[in-house]
Scaffold this motif. Sequence first.
Motif, PDB file in Angstrom:
ATOM      1  N   ARG A  22     -10.613  16.186  -1.967  1.00 22.37           N
ATOM      2  CA  ARG A  22     -11.743  16.534  -1.089  1.00 22.37           C
ATOM      3  C   ARG A  22     -12.431  17.801  -1.602  1.00 22.37           C
ATOM      4  N   HIS A  23     -11.632  18.769  -2.051  1.00 16.98           N
ATOM      5  CA  HIS A  23     -12.217  19.994  -2.608  1.00 16.98           C
ATOM      6  C   HIS A  23     -12.959  19.690  -3.910  1.00 16.98           C
ATOM      7  N   PHE A  24     -12.325  18.921  -4.800  1.00 19.78           N
ATOM      8  CA  PHE A  24     -12.950  18.579  -6.076  1.00 19.78           C
ATOM      9  C   PHE A  24     -14.260  17.830  -5.861  1.00 19.78           C
ATOM     10  N   LEU A  25     -14.273  16.862  -4.946  1.00 16.66           N
ATOM     11  CA  LEU A  25     -15.455  16.033  -4.718  1.00 16.66           C
ATOM     12  C   LEU A  25     -16.567  16.776  -3.990  1.00 16.66           C
ATOM     13  N   SER A  26     -16.245  17.904  -3.337  1.00 18.32           N
ATOM     14  CA  SER A  26     -17.283  18.662  -2.630  1.00 18.32           C
ATOM     15  C   SER A  26     -18.336  19.200  -3.594  1.00 18.32           C
ATOM     16  N   ARG A  27     -17.996  19.294  -4.882  1.00 21.21           N
ATOM     17  CA  ARG A  27     -18.970  19.727  -5.899  1.00 21.21           C
ATOM     18  C   ARG A  27     -19.933  18.600  -6.266  1.00 21.21           C
ATOM     19  N   TRP A  28     -19.591  17.363  -5.870  1.00 26.69           N
ATOM     20  CA  TRP A  28     -20.370  16.199  -6.281  1.00 26.69           C
ATOM     21  C   TRP A  28     -21.071  15.506  -5.117  1.00 26.69           C
ATOM     22  N   CYS A  29     -20.617  15.784  -3.905  1.00 33.12           N
ATOM     23  CA  CYS A  29     -21.176  15.081  -2.746  1.00 33.12           C
ATOM     24  C   CYS A  29     -21.010  15.939  -1.507  1.00 33.12           C
TER      25      CYS A  29
ATOM     26  N   PRO B  11      -7.674  17.347 -10.608  1.00 29.36           N
ATOM     27  CA  PRO B  11      -6.491  16.797  -9.931  1.00 29.36           C
ATOM     28  C   PRO B  11      -6.174  15.390 -10.404  1.00 29.36           C
ATOM     29  N   GLN B  12      -4.910  15.031 -10.352  1.00 29.36           N
ATOM     30  CA  GLN B  12      -4.510  13.669 -10.678  1.00 29.36           C
ATOM     31  C   GLN B  12      -5.007  12.725  -9.580  1.00 29.36           C
ATOM     32  N   PRO B  13      -5.552  11.554  -9.958  1.00 31.11           N
ATOM     33  CA  PRO B  13      -6.068  10.641  -8.933  1.00 31.11           C
ATOM     34  C   PRO B  13      -4.981  10.224  -7.954  1.00 31.11           C
ATOM     35  N   ALA B  14      -5.405  10.038  -6.718  1.00 30.11           N
ATOM     36  CA  ALA B  14      -4.504   9.476  -5.716  1.00 30.11           C
ATOM     37  C   ALA B  14      -4.280   8.002  -6.034  1.00 30.11           C
ATOM     38  N   ALA B  15      -3.301   7.410  -5.398  1.00 34.91           N
ATOM     39  CA  ALA B  15      -3.025   5.990  -5.615  1.00 34.91           C
ATOM     40  C   ALA B  15      -4.140   5.138  -5.018  1.00 34.91           C
ATOM     41  N   TYR B  16      -4.278   3.920  -5.552  1.00 31.32           N
ATOM     42  CA  TYR B  16      -5.170   2.930  -4.949  1.00 31.32           C
ATOM     43  C   TYR B  16      -4.528   2.459  -3.639  1.00 31.32           C
ATOM     44  N   PRO B  17      -5.279   2.273  -2.552  1.00 27.63           N
ATOM     45  CA  PRO B  17      -6.740   2.353  -2.440  1.00 27.63           C
ATOM     46  C   PRO B  17      -7.258   3.694  -1.947  1.00 27.63           C
ATOM     47  N   TRP B  18      -6.358   4.688  -1.797  1.00 27.55           N
ATOM     48  CA  TRP B  18      -6.792   5.952  -1.211  1.00 27.55           C
ATOM     49  C   TRP B  18      -7.835   6.650  -2.077  1.00 27.55           C
ATOM     50  N   GLN B  19      -7.677   6.598  -3.409  1.00 26.37           N
ATOM     51  CA  GLN B  19      -8.670   7.239  -4.283  1.00 26.37           C
ATOM     52  C   GLN B  19     -10.041   6.595  -4.114  1.00 26.37           C
ATOM     53  N   ARG B  20     -10.080   5.279  -3.984  1.00 27.15           N
ATOM     54  CA  ARG B  20     -11.368   4.595  -3.792  1.00 27.15           C
ATOM     55  C   ARG B  20     -12.035   5.063  -2.506  1.00 27.15           C
ATOM     56  N   LEU B  21     -11.247   5.232  -1.454  1.00 24.48           N
ATOM     57  CA  LEU B  21     -11.811   5.676  -0.178  1.00 24.48           C
ATOM     58  C   LEU B  21     -12.286   7.125  -0.260  1.00 24.48           C
ATOM     59  N   LEU B  22     -11.574   7.957  -1.024  1.00 22.53           N
ATOM     60  CA  LEU B  22     -11.985   9.349  -1.174  1.00 22.53           C
ATOM     61  C   LEU B  22     -13.310   9.472  -1.918  1.00 22.53           C
TER      62      LEU B  22
ATOM     63  N   LEU C  98      -8.182   8.836   6.390  1.00 24.43           N
ATOM     64  CA  LEU C  98      -8.861   7.733   5.729  1.00 24.43           C
ATOM     65  C   LEU C  98      -8.678   6.439   6.535  1.00 24.43           C
ATOM     66  N   PRO C  99      -9.681   5.571   6.532  1.00 24.24           N
ATOM     67  CA  PRO C  99      -9.610   4.357   7.357  1.00 24.24           C
ATOM     68  C   PRO C  99      -8.647   3.325   6.780  1.00 24.24           C
ATOM     69  N   SER C 100      -8.401   2.265   7.560  1.00 25.90           N
ATOM     70  CA  SER C 100      -7.594   1.149   7.085  1.00 25.90           C
ATOM     71  C   SER C 100      -8.216   0.622   5.801  1.00 25.90           C
ATOM     72  N   PRO C 101      -7.422   0.477   4.727  1.00 29.51           N
ATOM     73  CA  PRO C 101      -8.024   0.340   3.408  1.00 29.51           C
ATOM     74  C   PRO C 101      -8.600  -1.004   3.012  1.00 29.51           C
TER      75      PRO C 101
ATOM     76  N   ALA D 212       0.837  -1.205   0.000  1.00 28.23           N
ATOM     77  CA  ALA D 212       0.000   0.000   0.000  1.00 28.23           C
ATOM     78  C   ALA D 212       0.869   1.252   0.000  1.00 28.23           C
ATOM     79  N   PRO D 213       0.621   2.180  -0.927  1.00 30.22           N
ATOM     80  CA  PRO D 213       1.404   3.413  -0.943  1.00 30.22           C
ATOM     81  C   PRO D 213       1.067   4.282   0.264  1.00 30.22           C
ATOM     82  N   ARG D 214       1.964   5.156   0.575  1.00 30.54           N
ATOM     83  CA  ARG D 214       1.727   6.066   1.698  1.00 30.54           C
ATOM     84  C   ARG D 214       0.632   7.067   1.323  1.00 30.54           C
ATOM     85  N   PRO D 215      -0.137   7.504   2.308  1.00 31.83           N
ATOM     86  CA  PRO D 215      -1.119   8.563   2.029  1.00 31.83           C
ATOM     87  C   PRO D 215      -0.432   9.815   1.489  1.00 31.83           C
ATOM     88  N   GLU D 216      -1.179  10.565   0.683  1.00 36.46           N
ATOM     89  CA  GLU D 216      -0.658  11.801   0.093  1.00 36.46           C
ATOM     90  C   GLU D 216      -1.572  12.947   0.529  1.00 36.46           C
ATOM     91  N   PRO D 217      -1.302  13.555   1.655  1.00 32.13           N
ATOM     92  CA  PRO D 217      -2.218  14.564   2.211  1.00 32.13           C
ATOM     93  C   PRO D 217      -2.554  15.697   1.248  1.00 32.13           C
TER      94      PRO D 217
END
Length: 363
Positions: A95-102, A297-308, A110-113, A83-88
């Motif tokens: 989180r900003h981008f997704l605030s327009r959608w949800c 924005p460029q997607p975060a690595a899996y699984p962090w993007q899925r959790l976002l 983020l929780p344990s993936p 698992a890659p390290r989180p990218e704050p």
Amino acid sequence: MDVDPITRGNRFCERFGGQFPVMLAPMAGACPPALSIAIMKAGGWGAAGCLMMQPEQIAAWADEVRSAAGSAFQLNVWIPETAPRPEPDREAEWRHFLSRWCDTPAPDPLPSPLPDFAAQCEAMLAGRPAAISSIMGVFPAEFVAKLKAAGIPWMASVTTVAEAKEAAQAGADVIVAQGMEAGGHRGTFDQSAAEATQVGLSSLLPSIVDAVDVPVVATGGIADGRGIAAAFMLGASAVQIGTGFLRCTESAIPSSWKDAIGRALPEETILTRAFTGRAGRAIDTAFARTAARPDAPQPAAYPWQRLLTQPMTAAARDDDDIDRMQAWSGQSGGLAGEGPAGDLVENLWQAAREHLSAARSRR
């Protein structure tokens, strides 16, 4: 390809199970027991994508399906990477981008993936399926040894000839050749190369058949009898269908997703990392298009993007909103049939046999 296609399919079933060689693809989150039970009762293979299932959920799924329809099903899991390290900073952008959608943001932190992979493997063994399958890599040697000892065949999904050779050398009993037309995630062993190593099934399948000495299952862009027959003519011993079963009565996906699959032309699906961080083929929805823009924005690595994106995709399913939905679909979705899955799988194999018989009579 030393025997005619129908005989090859019959031999596959005699060795591995099922009445005919048409298999449900193991789609994580889209393979409820009812769908597999209906397909298995009609003579095909069932499947569960166990990626996000805890061991007790795997056991419950296998028990329910076996008690209703027998054991002609496969259990599938992704081969994990470190698992890659989180990218704050990237997470903050999303989180900003997704605030327009949800309105509901993902938890911070983020929780344990993911579930424990070793525990999932043990649960799959205990589930006593007709086969256990892998995607995005090969099983560790110690687990392959356990499969051999238990007499459970290993079906390894691949996307290139090199991957097929690697899986066969590692002990795979069956190779599942996934063409670039397939819906959902690309099974590429090297996920950084998922976009660069796209090979269509009509080129990939015969090349793999020629390269390995084990049966090959074709998957990706197969949704009707013509596609099944073509795969067998190219050397397949069985076919695996995912999107082609998603419009069935027993499928649990939302109605807007089913409708979108039925309308989609081949060019109206796209390969995107926006939902999970890994490349997958989906309906060209409003969110997927917006996430593909240069200013997104460029997607975060899996699984962090899925959790976002999970709060958005969960809300989309609840609201039956296709524009925000993680709506996976292969390029042949528009050919997918409706109605009971049992009727569909019977009709698919009958149509394929008619095409194959007609081709043989013209020789």
